[in-house]
Write an enzyme that holds these catalytic residues in place. Structure first.
Site, PDB file in Angstrom:
ATOM      1  N   THR A  76       0.838  -1.201   0.000  1.00 22.64           N
ATOM      2  CA  THR A  76       0.000   0.000   0.000  1.00 22.64           C
ATOM      3  C   THR A  76       0.877   1.257   0.000  1.00 22.64           C
ATOM      4  OG1 THR A  76      -1.857  -1.084   1.058  1.00 22.64           O
ATOM      5  CG2 THR A  76      -1.707   1.288   1.383  1.00 22.64           C
ATOM      6  N   CYS A  84      -9.176  -7.174   1.133  1.00 19.66           N
ATOM      7  CA  CYS A  84      -9.185  -5.745   1.489  1.00 19.66           C
ATOM      8  C   CYS A  84     -10.584  -5.163   1.459  1.00 19.66           C
ATOM      9  CB  CYS A  84      -8.294  -4.970   0.516  1.00 19.66           C
ATOM     10  SG  CYS A  84      -6.771  -5.836   0.192  1.00 19.66           S
TER      11      CYS A  84
HETATM   12  N1  PMP Z   1      -1.897  -4.381  -4.598  1.00 17.87           N
HETATM   13  C1  PMP Z   1      -2.447  -5.577  -4.845  1.00 17.87           C
HETATM   14  C2  PMP Z   1      -2.543  -6.065  -6.261  1.00 17.87           C
HETATM   15  C3  PMP Z   1      -2.914  -6.373  -3.779  1.00 17.87           C
HETATM   16  O1  PMP Z   1      -3.467  -7.572  -4.052  1.00 17.87           O
HETATM   17  C4  PMP Z   1      -2.786  -5.893  -2.447  1.00 17.87           C
HETATM   18  C5  PMP Z   1      -3.306  -6.721  -1.300  1.00 17.87           C
HETATM   19  N2  PMP Z   1      -2.599  -7.880  -1.088  1.00 17.87           N
HETATM   20  C6  PMP Z   1      -2.178  -4.633  -2.240  1.00 17.87           C
HETATM   21  C7  PMP Z   1      -1.744  -3.908  -3.335  1.00 17.87           C
HETATM   22  C8  PMP Z   1      -2.006  -4.062  -0.855  1.00 17.87           C
HETATM   23  O2  PMP Z   1      -1.227  -4.847  -0.062  1.00 17.87           O
HETATM   24  P1  PMP Z   1      -1.012  -4.502   1.497  1.00 17.87           P
HETATM   25  O3  PMP Z   1      -2.394  -4.497   2.093  1.00 17.87           O
HETATM   26  O4  PMP Z   1      -0.169  -5.619   1.976  1.00 17.87           O
HETATM   27  O5  PMP Z   1      -0.374  -3.186   1.599  1.00 17.87           O
END
Ligand code: PMP
Length: 396
Positions: free
Chosen positions: A78, A331
């Site tokens: 993120t 998410c």
């Molecule tokens: N980009 C993609 C394509 C995702 O699938 C995800 C969630 N795994 C994220 C960004 C964000 O990841 P995180 O919640 O670990 O920051």
């Protein structure tokens, strides 16, 4: 239904992966004995600095980056997406304020673009086809001299569709824009070469490589300059200040090293399980469909949908039998809104609601997949019997 045999099958690897024990082992000394700050000049500091350099080198090698310094450590995907998009857009503001991205991005990309829109930038969300593939003609047409940034997901974790990144980068560069690629779901599953594929910035998540959560990276092409979002002591080439998370970065490096050596064999093994599972979950069941592309697809991803019922009820039935899967991206699991990714592929709300997403991982065995294949037809039949939407001729 009860789970009398107490079998447990975790099938939600895209939401969270266990940390590889080889990774945990190399991390441990950096919590207790080698706990120095990489900026300190004494021996403890220099130990930490060496560990940081090795971690950076290993992550750079995994994606064939031109040098280790192109890797900026962050707190996760993120943050990397935020840094890439806002940092590039703000740095190039005087040259152009238009951003192009796709309609199937993760919310960290969507909301970074929306926050820039509140500051005067324009964002266009490009369409995808029914497999989730980006419309390259539309990309070419929409790129103009005001567009300096294009951000495209390498592979969407929900439907598994892999985008033709090299072709995309050629179109983007012909128009003198920069390409950011969100490789959170793809990196670790399919080999990626940032130089050959012409990627300018790329997001990587450590947990997706079976390393710890709370750490990620942004690859930033050597010649490129972007603005920082977090200011402070100037760590990570001034792009991400704050004392470096040495234990997790050491783990990240080890996880990258393991992935690099196992990616081909593991990919083949998972594709075998994936394809048999897709067949078993769709062929014997009427009105069952695959989401995403049949072959341009991440090795771990099985995303299917069943008409007339809801994904959440399939999940609850599977849960009672010891199978832990998902109905879409973790998410947005709490919102119960149909997935924007499935809607962008042209599905109706009621079609998008009937989705089941199974993601495989290192611990998934053929027996696990067989168990899911055994359970699903009965579950679908039972739920359809209870659903007022099911046509009468489908009920036995
Ligand atoms: N980009 C993609 C394509 C995702 O699938 C995800 C969630 N795994 C994220 C960004 C964000 O990841 P995180 O919640 O670990 O920051």
């Amino acid at each position: 239904m009860t789970n009398d045999n107490k079998r447990v099958v975790y099938a939600d690897y895209s939401a969270g992966k266990p940390v590889d024990s080889r990774v945990i082992e190399v991390m441990l000394p950096y919590f207790k004995t080698s706990f120095g700050n990489a900026s300190s000049l004494h021996r403890f500091g220099q130990d930490a600095k060496r560990a940081l350099d090795i971690g950076r080198e290993n992550v750079a090698k995994l994606i064939n980056a031109e040098k280790p310094e192109t890797i900026i450590f962050t707190s996760g995907a993120t943050e990397s997406n935020n840094l890439a998009i806002k940092g590039t857009a703000i740095r190039n503001r005087k040259k152009g304020t238009k951003i192009l991205t796709s309609a199937i991005e993760h919310m960290s990309v969507v909301n970074s673009c929306k926050s820039l829109m509140r500051q005067g930038f324009q964002t266009t969300f490009l369409p995808v086809d029914s497999f989730g593939l980006l419309d390259l003609k539309e990309l070419d047409e929409k790129l103009d001299d005001q567009t300096k940034l294009v951000s495209i997901v390498y592979a969407n974790g929900e439907i598994g569709t892999i985008q033709p990144i090299k072709e995309i980068s050629e179109i983007v560069h012909k128009n003198e824009a920069y390409l950011h690629v969100d490789a959170t779901a793809a990196c670790g599953q399919i080999p990626i070469d940032v130089q050959k594929e012409g990627i300018d910035l790329m997001t990587i998540s450590c947990n997706d490589l079976y390393g710890p959560k709370g750490v990620g990276a942004l690859y930033l092409k050597d010649s490129l300059r972007i603005d920082a979002l977090i200011h402070g002591g100037g760590q990570e080439r001034g792009l991400r200040s704050g004392t470096e998370n040495i234990p997790c970065i050491v783990g990240f490096g080890k996880a990258a090293e393991i992935v690099k050596s196992e990616i081909k064999s593991e990919g083949k093994r998972m594709i075998r399980i994936r394809d048999a599972l897709i067949q078993g979950l769709t062929d014997p069941i009427p009105y069952a469909f695959l989401n995403g592309h049949p072959t341009k697809r991440l090795p771990d991803n099985v995303s299917v949908r069943y008409s007339f019922i809801e994904g959440e009820s399939i999940l609850l039935s599977l849960d009672m039998m010891g199978v832990f899967a998902s109905s879409g991206s973790a998410c947005t699991a709490k919102t119960l809104q149909p997935s924007h990714v499935l809607l962008a592929m042209g599905l109706k709300h009621e079609e998008a609601h009937g989705s089941l997403m199974i993601t495989l991982g290192r611990q998934t065995t053929q027996k696990d997949a067989d168990y899911i294949k055994e359970l699903i037809p009965g579950i679908i039949e039972r739920l359809r019997r209870m659903s007022p939407l099911t046509p009468k001729e489908l009920i036995k």
